[in-house]
Design an enzyme around this catalytic site. Structure first.
Site, short mmCIF file in Angstrom:
data_model
loop_
_atom_site.label_atom_id
_atom_site.label_comp_id
_atom_site.label_asym_id
_atom_site.label_seq_id
_atom_site.Cartn_x
_atom_site.Cartn_y
_atom_site.Cartn_z
N GLU A 81 7.46 -7.46 7.89
CA GLU A 81 9.02 -5.15 7.23
C GLU A 81 10.06 -5.44 7.19
O GLU A 81 10.70 -5.14 6.43
CB GLU A 81 8.02 -5.00 8.22
CG GLU A 81 6.02 -4.48 7.69
CD GLU A 81 5.71 -4.11 9.29
OE1 GLU A 81 5.47 -4.88 10.30
OE2 GLU A 81 4.63 -3.34 9.22
N ARG A 115 -8.15 -0.73 19.16
CA ARG A 115 -8.46 0.33 18.37
C ARG A 115 -10.20 0.45 18.01
O ARG A 115 -10.31 -0.30 17.51
CB ARG A 115 -7.32 0.86 18.03
CG ARG A 115 -6.83 1.30 18.28
CD ARG A 115 -5.61 1.45 17.36
NE ARG A 115 -3.70 1.18 17.91
CZ ARG A 115 -3.15 0.93 16.21
NH1 ARG A 115 -2.96 0.77 15.77
NH2 ARG A 115 -1.65 0.90 17.18
N HIS A 145 1.09 0.36 8.00
CA HIS A 145 2.13 -0.34 7.39
C HIS A 145 1.70 -0.85 5.92
O HIS A 145 1.91 -1.14 5.98
CB HIS A 145 0.54 -1.79 7.45
CG HIS A 145 0.49 -1.72 9.27
ND1 HIS A 145 -1.34 -2.02 9.09
CD2 HIS A 145 1.10 -1.57 10.44
CE1 HIS A 145 -1.25 -1.91 10.91
NE2 HIS A 145 -0.06 -1.97 11.32
N ASN A 172 14.10 -1.14 13.99
CA ASN A 172 12.55 -0.26 14.33
C ASN A 172 12.31 -0.23 16.43
O ASN A 172 12.46 -0.70 17.26
CB ASN A 172 11.81 -1.32 14.86
CG ASN A 172 9.97 -0.80 14.92
OD1 ASN A 172 10.10 0.48 15.73
ND2 ASN A 172 9.17 -2.30 14.17
N ARG A 219 13.04 2.35 10.38
CA ARG A 219 11.08 2.59 10.34
C ARG A 219 10.87 3.56 10.96
O ARG A 219 11.35 4.15 12.01
CB ARG A 219 10.67 0.80 11.55
CG ARG A 219 9.13 0.99 11.10
CD ARG A 219 8.18 0.63 12.57
NE ARG A 219 6.59 0.77 12.21
CZ ARG A 219 6.26 0.74 13.45
NH1 ARG A 219 6.56 0.70 14.29
NH2 ARG A 219 4.79 0.36 12.65
#
Ligand code: ADP
Length: 396
Positions: free
Chosen positions: A382, A237, A178, A8, A89
């Site tokens: 993940e 956010r 996601h 990643n 990723r």
């Protein structure tokens, strides 16, 4: 047994996990941080031990070299050829990719063409891919997209009501994020669903957070939008809001679009409302100390999640399962509780406070047997999905 690495790459960091496949055993994992700095930080976990070094890390290429050299030195691998595949990723796959693919020139060019939609991320992924290619020239690499799982959405779920030429010309639509986590959770969640339709509302609540509605293992709707700014309120956010907020702030402050976009991404959400922190633990502690804005921030966070759950309940025509996952969803009983308290009456959910309090970082059912919808906590993974796809596409 074959060794496969899940990768990643961010703009200044690179996380890795080495697996024995197909057993999915983690051999070692780690992170190189502050790439491009004289005081880069390299951490590796192996055999139950964690080692950290501070050293200059000029670029991603050097970061990969540090990791591979450490694996050779610790005899985790005897030669670099033992790494049989890497899985990378990739945040934005646009409408091009509805599944993982082996990197080739065409895939590379498409990921590159999507840089305008995910400027920091996609660029960093390609820098990481190139760095790996230099160090491991013969190892096949797979791209695993955060957006791929959401490609099953219908146009009414992904189109924004803007002039249609923008949608066509600039590919402006909902892509979600996601996806790798939501796919993993939908697979693990299946065993908890009795009905045929397997209708799930999956809440991935980390510092970035999104909710996905799935039916029969396929994504029907997801909360994040064109970028990860959309959907529910997050640690820093905004999530969804009236677009004229953007216009009005620009008008009264004179700030430019770029500055405002950064503020909505980095200075908003729990941090913006509380003024305390972008870590949900700090905000909860401050609310417990009587800080009103922190309490409001938490209530707002929970309200927006509850609203999305209600929306997805209607979208799916009911629900069999609600899943809580990621940093907050897995570890913060209080945050789950303030969401559940807002949906329980309408949805006929009952849950055990004790089971909820105990479910910390582990898979657990927290609803009562008489609850109309089962509620579970499932830790996400993940990386294992990335390793699985790399193994399945390159080595099986
Ligand atoms: P990211 O979204 O950055 O990939 P995570 O899914 O690990 O990361 O989520 C990180 C967030 O989880 C942190 O910002 C922190 O606020 C939150 N978190 C972790 N543990 C707890 C906890 N016990 N209580 C409240 N929040 C927590």
């Amino acid at each position: 047994m074959e060794k496969v690495m899940a990768v990643n790459c961010g703009s200044s960091s690179f996380k890795f996990k080495l697996y024995d496949m197909p057993e999915e055993t983690v051999i070692c994992s780690g992170i190189v941080e502050r790439i491009g700095h004289d005081d880069g930080i390299f951490t590796i976990k192996y055999n139950g031990e964690k080692e950290t070094k501070v050293l200059p890390v000029a670029d991603h290429g050097y970061a990969v070299k540090i990791v591979v050299d450490a694996m050779l030195e610790k005899q985790i691998i005897k030669s670099i050829d033992e790494i049989k595949a890497t899985g990378h990723r990739v945040v934005q796959g646009g409408a091009y990719f509805d599944r993982s693919v082996i990197f080739n020139d065409d895939v590379y060019a498409k990921i590159e063409s999507l840089i305008p939609l995910a400027p920091l991320h996609n660029k960093a992924h390609l820098v990481g891919y190139n760095a790996f290619k230099k160090v491991l020239p013969n190892t096949p690499a797979v791209a695993v997209f955060d957006t791929a799982f959401h490609q099953t959405m219908e146009p009414e779920d992904y189109t924004f009501p803007i002039p249609y030429e923008y949608t066509e010309k600039y590919q402006i639509r909902r892509y979600g994020a996601h996806g790798t986590s939501h796919k993993y959770l939908s697979e693990i969640g299946e065993k908890y669903c009795n009905g045929d339709a397997k209708r799930m509302i999956i809440c991935h609540l980390g510092s970035g957070a999104s909710i996905t509605a799935t039916k029969n293992g396929k994504c029907v709707a997801t909360s994040m939008g064109l970028t990860p700014l959309g959907g529910i309120m997050m640690n820093s956010r905004t999530g969804d809001m009236d677009p004229s907020v953007f216009y009005q702030i620009a008008k009264v402050t004179g700030k430019d679009v770029e500055t405002l976009f950064q503020e909505l991404n980095k200075q908003s959400g729990l941090l913006g409302v509380s003024g305390i922190s972008n870590d949900s633990r700090d905000v909860a502690a401050s609310a417990h100390n009587g800080d009103k804005r922190s309490k409001l921030a938490m209530d707002l966070w929970a309200r927006r999640i509850a609203d999305y759950i209600g929306q997805y309940y209607v979208r799916l025509g009911g629900a069999d399962l609600i899943i809580f996952s990621a940093g907050i969803g897995e570890n913060a009983a209080e945050y789950r509780e303030i969401v559940l308290n807002r949906i329980q009456e309408a949805l006929g959910i009952t849950y055990s406070k004790e089971a909820n309090d105990k479910a910390l970082g582990v898979e657990a059912v927290i609803s009562n047997p008489d609850s109309k919808i089962k509620v579970v906590v499932i830790p996400t993974d993940e990386e294992v999905m990335i390793a699985r796809d790399a193994y399945n596409l390159c080595l099986k």
